[in-house]
Design a protein around this motif. Structure first.
Motif, PDB file in Angstrom:
ATOM      1  N   UNK A 159       8.536  -6.960  -4.708  1.00 45.54           N
ATOM      2  CA  UNK A 159       7.061  -5.979  -3.854  1.00 45.54           C
ATOM      3  C   UNK A 159       6.209  -7.857  -3.600  1.00 45.54           C
ATOM      4  N   UNK A 160       6.343  -8.050  -2.356  1.00 45.60           N
ATOM      5  CA  UNK A 160       5.297  -9.142  -2.508  1.00 45.60           C
ATOM      6  C   UNK A 160       3.831  -9.508  -1.443  1.00 45.60           C
ATOM      7  N   UNK A 161       3.760  -9.707  -2.150  1.00 38.32           N
ATOM      8  CA  UNK A 161       1.892  -9.673  -0.824  1.00 38.32           C
ATOM      9  C   UNK A 161       1.761 -10.002   0.221  1.00 38.32           C
ATOM     10  N   UNK A 162       1.200  -8.844   1.115  1.00 39.41           N
ATOM     11  CA  UNK A 162       1.227  -8.840   3.072  1.00 39.41           C
ATOM     12  C   UNK A 162       0.305  -8.500   3.177  1.00 39.41           C
ATOM     13  N   UNK A 163      -0.249  -9.033   4.368  1.00 35.75           N
ATOM     14  CA  UNK A 163      -1.593  -8.692   5.181  1.00 35.75           C
ATOM     15  C   UNK A 163      -1.453  -6.743   6.148  1.00 35.75           C
ATOM     16  N   UNK A 211       8.080  -2.334   9.318  1.00 35.04           N
ATOM     17  CA  UNK A 211       7.825  -1.696   7.598  1.00 35.04           C
ATOM     18  C   UNK A 211       9.379  -1.884   6.447  1.00 35.04           C
ATOM     19  N   UNK A 212       9.110  -1.859   5.465  1.00 35.18           N
ATOM     20  CA  UNK A 212      10.038  -1.342   4.343  1.00 35.18           C
ATOM     21  C   UNK A 212      10.200  -0.019   3.949  1.00 35.18           C
ATOM     22  N   UNK A 213      10.558   0.824   4.674  1.00 35.08           N
ATOM     23  CA  UNK A 213       9.869   2.401   4.337  1.00 35.08           C
ATOM     24  C   UNK A 213      10.547   2.658   2.767  1.00 35.08           C
ATOM     25  N   UNK A 214      10.018   2.973   2.123  1.00 33.91           N
ATOM     26  CA  UNK A 214      10.358   3.413   0.892  1.00 33.91           C
ATOM     27  C   UNK A 214      10.094   5.333   0.559  1.00 33.91           C
ATOM     28  N   UNK A 215       9.869   6.080   1.545  1.00 32.10           N
ATOM     29  CA  UNK A 215       9.641   7.198   1.414  1.00 32.10           C
ATOM     30  C   UNK A 215      11.582   8.494   1.292  1.00 32.10           C
ATOM     31  N   UNK A 216      10.489   9.183   1.516  1.00 30.50           N
ATOM     32  CA  UNK A 216      12.387  10.900   1.945  1.00 30.50           C
ATOM     33  C   UNK A 216      11.355  11.416   2.640  1.00 30.50           C
ATOM     34  N   UNK A 217      10.434  11.207   3.760  1.00 27.61           N
ATOM     35  CA  UNK A 217      10.873  11.953   4.641  1.00 27.61           C
ATOM     36  C   UNK A 217      11.845  11.868   6.255  1.00 27.61           C
ATOM     37  N   UNK A 260       8.072  -8.366   6.495  1.00 28.37           N
ATOM     38  CA  UNK A 260       7.662  -9.608   6.484  1.00 28.37           C
ATOM     39  C   UNK A 260       5.745  -9.339   5.907  1.00 28.37           C
ATOM     40  N   UNK A 261       5.249 -10.311   6.493  1.00 29.24           N
ATOM     41  CA  UNK A 261       3.924 -10.825   5.546  1.00 29.24           C
ATOM     42  C   UNK A 261       3.043 -10.534   6.528  1.00 29.24           C
ATOM     43  N   UNK A 262       3.182  -9.112   7.387  1.00 29.74           N
ATOM     44  CA  UNK A 262       2.451  -8.841   8.455  1.00 29.74           C
ATOM     45  C   UNK A 262       2.227  -7.571   8.824  1.00 29.74           C
ATOM     46  N   UNK A 263       1.535  -6.743   9.229  1.00 31.28           N
ATOM     47  CA  UNK A 263       1.395  -4.830   9.404  1.00 31.28           C
ATOM     48  C   UNK A 263       0.550  -5.107  10.070  1.00 31.28           C
ATOM     49  N   UNK A 264       0.439  -4.405  12.252  1.00 32.15           N
ATOM     50  CA  UNK A 264      -0.290  -4.142  12.558  1.00 32.15           C
ATOM     51  C   UNK A 264      -0.459  -2.207  12.528  1.00 32.15           C
ATOM     52  N   UNK A 265      -1.263  -1.459  11.439  1.00 31.86           N
ATOM     53  CA  UNK A 265      -1.167  -0.435  11.717  1.00 31.86           C
ATOM     54  C   UNK A 265      -2.934   0.391  12.528  1.00 31.86           C
ATOM     55  N   UNK A 266      -2.273   1.019  12.951  1.00 25.05           N
ATOM     56  CA  UNK A 266      -3.593   2.367  13.779  1.00 25.05           C
ATOM     57  C   UNK A 266      -4.587   2.925  12.967  1.00 25.05           C
TER      58      UNK A 266
END
Length: 311
Positions: A223-227, A277-283, A304-310
């Motif tokens: 569970x590393x920190x990211x932005x 993303x690192x997916x951890x869902x069950x969907x 990684x270190x960064x995601x851009x989400x809508x």
């Protein structure tokens, strides 16, 4: 994306099996409800921090009413007890949806497998497969015959439906259904986690579609920190180790729809514009995970270190 939400009236209730209550929901002014397809579910907002997801199990062509069926779970978290004890004809309940992460894809033949209350999303699928002229069978198991919902409705399908109460026949004979699947067959399964795990072990992943009530155990990284950059506002939020994306963006004052916080309901699904993303869902299906176009922000993280989400 705008999500339908309204106060609906409980137009009627009826027992569907021992411990299973079916509710018919209508708009108080008689307005048509949103269209839906087999596999869809809705959220019942039962109170503060008490939201539960239930599969629609009526007729998709009936825009005047929605039907859900709720299994009373004595060891549950209060949702099923509320439905069984507090909701009756004439009562109102806030409903949100529908959503569908278990959609029935076109195929020449299907093998349906249901365990217990897992029959609810499967029920309208049978009618759709029948209307499409597909070849199909259903294997339906439960603790006992009395505990299995909608068996009277299923009787009209004759020998295409195999009822297998555990106290009469033992565990489901999955090999009889899944071994040597004809090419082009899709398998749809819903029920307890142990059943879904057993089906996944025997079934080719490309043919299998499942819906889980409980989160599947995931192999995850640290569970590393990211932005996370929120594309709609241009803001950047730091997601600390041990903090979910959902909590981080809500703490930053961003309103996001969510419900289960376990990665099973799909309510918080968010488009990913950049990053992995690192997916951890069950969907999501394996193909959807590989594409990385959306993620469930209540449980999934960043590779990684960064995601851009809508957002």
């Amino acid at each position: 994306m705008t999500v339908y939400e309204a106060e609906l009236v409980v137009a009627g209730t009826e027992p569907a099996a021992d411990g299973v209550l079916a509710l018919t929901l209508r708009h108080p002014l008689g307005e048509p409800l949103p269209a839906w397809e087999p596999g869809a579910h809705v959220d019942l907002v039962l109170g503060p921090e008490l939201e539960r997801q239930y599969s629609l199990c009526g007729d998709p062509a009936d825009r005047a009413a929605w039907r859900v069926a709720v299994l009373r779970e004595p060891a549950g978290r209060g949702g099923s007890a509320f439905v069984h004890e507090q909701l009756g004809p004439g009562d109102k309940v806030r409903v949100r949806g529908p959503r569908n992460h278990f959609a029935l894809r076109p195929a020449p033949r299907y093998r349906f497998i249901a365990g217990g209350i897992g029959i609810t999303p499967i029920l309208p699928m049978l009618a759709a497969a029948e209307a499409a002229g597909a070849e199909w069978t259903l294997l339906y198991g439960g603790r006992s015959r009395d505990s299995m919902a909608f068996t009277e409705e299923l009787a009209r399908y004759g020998d295409r439906v195999t009822l297998a109460p555990q106290d009469e026949t033992g565990l489901l004979d999955l090999g009889a259904v899944l071994d040597a699947l004809p090419e082009g067959t899709l398998v749809y399964c819903c029920g307890p986690g142990a059943l879904l795990d057993a089906v996944e072990e025997r079934c080719p992943s490309g043919a299998l579609h499942v819906e889980r009530f409980q989160p599947k155990e995931q192999q995850t990284g640290d569970d590393a920190e990211f932005e996370v950059e929120l594309a709609q506002s241009g803001r950047t939020v730091t997601v600390a180790a041990g903090v979910s994306v959902l909590d981080a963006v809500r703490d930053a004052g961003v309103e996001v729809l969510f419900s289960c916080t376990e990665g099973t309901c799909g309510t918080c699904e968010t488009d990913v514009l950049e990053g992995t993303p690192e997916h951890r869902d069950s969907v999501l299906t394996p193909e959807e995970r590989e594409a990385g176009e959306t993620m469930m922000i209540c449980v999934s993280r960043c590779r990684g270190k960064r995601l851009v989400l809508d957002l």
